[in-house]
Design an enzyme around this catalytic site. Structure first.
Site, PDB file in Angstrom:
ATOM      1  N   ARG A 116       0.855  -1.185   0.000  1.00  0.00           N
ATOM      2  CA  ARG A 116       0.000   0.000   0.000  1.00  0.00           C
ATOM      3  C   ARG A 116       0.890   1.234   0.000  1.00  0.00           C
ATOM      4  O   ARG A 116       1.494   1.562   1.015  1.00  0.00           O
ATOM      5  CB  ARG A 116      -0.901  -0.042   1.233  1.00  0.00           C
ATOM      6  N   HIS A 176      -3.690   4.026   4.858  1.00  0.00           N
ATOM      7  CA  HIS A 176      -4.783   3.037   4.955  1.00  0.00           C
ATOM      8  C   HIS A 176      -6.088   3.710   4.555  1.00  0.00           C
ATOM      9  O   HIS A 176      -6.841   3.189   3.739  1.00  0.00           O
ATOM     10  CB  HIS A 176      -4.869   2.498   6.374  1.00  0.00           C
ATOM     11  N   TYR A 190       4.007   5.363  11.555  1.00  0.00           N
ATOM     12  CA  TYR A 190       4.309   3.970  11.891  1.00  0.00           C
ATOM     13  C   TYR A 190       5.203   3.257  10.880  1.00  0.00           C
ATOM     14  O   TYR A 190       5.559   2.104  11.086  1.00  0.00           O
ATOM     15  CB  TYR A 190       3.007   3.176  12.092  1.00  0.00           C
TER      16      TYR A 190
END
Length: 387
Positions: free
Chosen positions: A277, A281, A290
């Site tokens: 990805r 998200h 993160y």
């Protein structure tokens, strides 16, 4: 915070090799098990795939911008996963039914869904957006993994229908199957496990297609699983296949193989398309919190669009094609923006009409309360004006 570089000490690579046909430099290799399934894919087909991938990428970027400008309530980017979706879509017969999650924009495009209709959902103007039966493409599922048991149930219905209708032989052009898409995060939900047990028990004609994009929001794949997800299929008793999800030819080949097997009545198959990805998200999320810049930079070089462009150029495709594809994609993105800005909100009263097929006393009571509530604003304005 954990990162992809801190795998579980018990993690292993597993025993399944990952299928790759188009390598990162755009060179086409060979796989004797899967080559027959893409032998009819022409250069024109690949140019069409590239143009569609580019168009959906532009759509995705436009949608992200629209959300940042407050025109959409939320957006779920699919950036980086175009090869996994378009490659698999081109190997699934139109008669087969697809259950998506909420990130399958390229898949929807390939199935003929007008992406402007899709935007109505994210603008908050429609709970659905299209007629699933017109495209054999179900509505998006925003509840994590909920579409997996739905898909297996649907596949069981297809099998029972074919059992009743003896004239439809398994493997014939009339037989149908189901494909369900979900991510690595959904694979950890109970619904995934229960669905696979049920599908294996009854040889349901279903393909479990996992897009492993390496992150379940902020949780790295190394925390989610000690093994590649395709390895799990052996535990349920059916075949699992690992494929490079950024390799459109590899994805198309293994999907065509799986669909042929499922149509022959040999039960479910699981495909794990290993991709990444590239975006967030959702637009409610900040991936810089993160994951590292180095990791993102590494995967940017593995972009499926870049890989396919390299291959097309190696095959002699000239600049004119890419310039035209870019111009069409840009025009498509602009049309999406124009359509979103022109959307009119639905009357809230319609929400009461779609709860049940027939009139319901409780719903009518709530509708009456809503009308009374709305009327209260009119009365307040009248009193204010009279002062």
């Amino acid at each position: 915070m954990e990162t992809a570089e801190t795998p579980h000490p018990g993690a292993t690579e597993g025993r399944l090799n990952r299928v790759t046909i188009l390598d990162e430099n755009g060179h086409r290799g060979s796989d004797p098990d899967f080559d027959p399934y893409i032998e009819n894919v022409t250069l024109e087909d690949l140019k069409g795939s590239y143009a569609n991938m580019l168009k959906v990428r532009r759509f995705d970027d436009e949608a992200t911008s629209l959300q940042r400008q407050g025109k959409l309530a939320l957006w779920v980017p699919s950036k980086g996963q175009e090869a996994a979706q378009i490659g698999s879509a081109r190997a699934i017969p139109e008669r087969d039914y697809i259950f998506p999650s909420y990130r399958e924009h390229a898949l929807a495009f390939e199935r003929g869904v007008d992406l402007k209709d899709l935007m109505r959902i994210f603008r908050g103007y429609s709970p659905g957006g299209w007629n699933p039966k017109e495209h054999n493409f179900n509505l998006y599922s925003f509840v994590l993994a909920s579409q997996i048991p739905h898909a297996v149930g649907y596949a069981m219905g297809q099998k029972l229908d074919q059992h009743v209708n003896k004239e439809v032989a398994q493997g014939s052009e009339e037989s149908s199957a189901t494909v369900v898409y979900f991510g690595d995060g959904s694979s950890t939900e109970g619904e995934a496990h229960e669905s696979m047990v049920f599908a294996a028990s009854y040889d349901a004609p279903v393909l479990f297609f996992i897009q492993n994009n390496k992150w379940a929001i902020s949780v790295p794949f190394s925390t989610q699983s000690r093994l590649p997800l395709a390895e799990r299929a052996a535990g349920y008793g059916f075949e699992g296949i690992r494929v490079d999800g950024n390799d459109i030819l590899g994805v198309q080949a293994v999907t065509a193989y799986a669909m042929e097997k499922i149509h022959r009545g040999e039960g479910p198959v699981l495909i794990e398309a290993e991709t990444y990805r590239l975006g967030a998200h959702t637009t409610a999320d900040d991936p810089t919190k993160y994951r590292t810049r180095d990791e993102e930079d590494e995967w940017t070089t593995k972009d499926p669009l870049v890989r396919l462009e390299k291959h097309l150029r190696l095959e002699g495709v000239d600049d004119a094609f890419f310039e035209e594809a870019n111009a069409e994609a840009k025009e498509y993105g602009a049309s999406i923006r124009e359509a979103v800005l022109a959307m009119e909100p639905p009357e809230f009263d319609h929400a009461f009409e779609n709860v049940y097929a027939e009139e319901n006393a409780l719903v009518e009571q709530e509708r009456a309360w809503f009308h009374e509530y709305e009327a209260g604003f009119d009365e307040a304005e009248t009193q204010e004006g009279g002062r």
